[in-house]
Design a protein around this motif. Structure first.
Motif, PDB file in Angstrom:
ATOM      1  N   GLN A 185      -7.005  56.310  36.690  1.00 59.10           N
ATOM      2  CA  GLN A 185      -6.238  55.441  36.144  1.00 59.10           C
ATOM      3  C   GLN A 185      -5.119  54.959  37.229  1.00 59.10           C
ATOM      4  N   HIS A 203     -10.550  51.729  37.554  1.00 62.76           N
ATOM      5  CA  HIS A 203      -9.796  51.938  36.286  1.00 62.76           C
ATOM      6  C   HIS A 203     -10.700  51.650  35.156  1.00 62.76           C
ATOM      7  N   ARG A 204     -10.437  52.424  34.151  1.00 69.14           N
ATOM      8  CA  ARG A 204     -11.304  52.468  32.766  1.00 69.14           C
ATOM      9  C   ARG A 204     -11.395  51.029  32.358  1.00 69.14           C
ATOM     10  N   LYS A 205     -10.169  50.240  32.410  1.00 63.03           N
ATOM     11  CA  LYS A 205     -10.236  48.869  31.950  1.00 63.03           C
ATOM     12  C   LYS A 205     -10.968  47.853  32.755  1.00 63.03           C
ATOM     13  N   PHE A 206     -11.025  48.205  34.065  1.00 64.36           N
ATOM     14  CA  PHE A 206     -11.806  47.187  34.951  1.00 64.36           C
ATOM     15  C   PHE A 206     -13.195  47.557  34.592  1.00 64.36           C
ATOM     16  N   TYR A 207     -13.600  48.859  34.423  1.00 68.47           N
ATOM     17  CA  TYR A 207     -15.028  49.057  34.211  1.00 68.47           C
ATOM     18  C   TYR A 207     -15.610  48.184  32.985  1.00 68.47           C
ATOM     19  N   PHE A 208     -14.703  48.566  31.826  1.00 63.18           N
ATOM     20  CA  PHE A 208     -15.103  47.781  30.628  1.00 63.18           C
ATOM     21  C   PHE A 208     -14.906  46.325  30.612  1.00 63.18           C
ATOM     22  N   GLY A 209     -13.884  45.951  31.221  1.00 64.94           N
ATOM     23  CA  GLY A 209     -13.534  44.448  31.263  1.00 64.94           C
ATOM     24  C   GLY A 209     -14.107  43.487  32.039  1.00 64.94           C
ATOM     25  N   THR A 210     -14.545  44.208  33.179  1.00 64.26           N
ATOM     26  CA  THR A 210     -15.021  43.397  34.492  1.00 64.26           C
ATOM     27  C   THR A 210     -16.726  43.684  34.926  1.00 64.26           C
ATOM     28  N   PHE A 248     -13.518  57.405  36.264  1.00 65.23           N
ATOM     29  CA  PHE A 248     -12.508  56.563  36.062  1.00 65.23           C
ATOM     30  C   PHE A 248     -11.394  57.246  36.782  1.00 65.23           C
ATOM     31  N   VAL A 281      -5.428  47.671  37.511  1.00 65.22           N
ATOM     32  CA  VAL A 281      -5.793  47.486  36.235  1.00 65.22           C
ATOM     33  C   VAL A 281      -5.529  45.943  35.833  1.00 65.22           C
TER      34      VAL A 281
END
Length: 237
Positions: free
Chosen positions: A162, A118-125, A160, A166
């Motif tokens: 979705q 997930h895009r959020k997982f990439y940028f956040g983790t 990515f 997430v």
């Protein structure tokens, strides 16, 4: 060796009602707009089935990559293709977890391998672990950008989707790494078709736009599971 794979086309469909005024007055072709939205909806539906399908009718009886991997054994640690992370929250993931996951991949699957998250997982983790892990290592050696503009993580492209996790949850597969082309097959029996029906909703002066496609997806290679570490054979994903 080759397995016999059974592909049974499932029908996806959308129905969109369009007023005659929109059809007449749109500055752009409303059919093009609908086609783009339909393509996005079909892509998400295919991703949901391909990654998360549990074999139920909601997913066209398709078992996706994540359930297929986890279904190999009730004991997660015995599954050859899974790396159990340092903790059960995204904040507890370490750079070493991703390095270990990449290290599980068989050599034959390396060409074409990529991350699916997930895009959020990439940028956040994933980026956080790169920054933390870069204390004694230049972050440029962990995160770069490919020629096509996609991020590269540990030298492999990041794709990515979705439909992958997430938010934190126990015993979920938060990231996938490998070669999907060798792990699964997606078959199109009929590509997307659009049909404008001006009659069904004529009493309300609307046009019904119907779209269908027929596809199936078979995840066939995810490795094995064994209580004996030496007998574990990871698959291409």
């Amino acid at each position: 060796t080759y397995d016999n794979l059974n592909m049974v086309a499932k029908k996806l469909a959308t129905i969109t009602a369009v007023t005659s005024e929109i059809n007449e007055d749109s500055a752009i072709s409303i059919a093009d707009e609908i086609a783009a939205e339909v393509a996005q909806a079909y892509a998400e539906s295919e991703d949901q089935a391909g990654f998360n399908g549990d074999g139920s009718p909601s997913f066209g009886n398709i078992v996706g990559v994540c359930p297929k991997l986890k279904g190999l054994s009730a004991t997660i640690a015995n599954i050859a293709g899974l790396k159990v992370a340092a903790g059960n929250t995204f904040a507890e993931f370490l750079l070493q977890d991703f390095i270990d996951a990449a290290g599980l991949l068989p050599a034959y699957a390396d060409a074409g391998a990529a991350w699916y998250v997930h895009r959020k997982f990439y940028f956040g983790t994933m980026l956080r672990t790169a920054l933390v892990g870069a204390t004694n290592l230049a972050i440029g050696g962990i995160v770069t950008t490919g020629a096509d503009g996609r991020p590269l993580y540990l030298g492999y492209p990041v794709n990515f989707t979705q439909v992958l996790p997430v938010a934190d949850a126990n015993s979920q597969i938060a990231a996938l790494f490998g070669n999907l082309e060798l792990a699964a097959i997606l078959g199109d029996r009929r590509n997307r078709t659009l049909f404008a029906d001006p009659y069904s909703l004529a009493t309300s002066d609307q046009i019904r736009v119907k779209s269908t496609e027929r596809v199936d997806l078979n995840v066939h290679s995810v490795g094995n599971a064994s209580a004996t570490a030496a007998d574990r054979v990871p698959g291409p994903i």
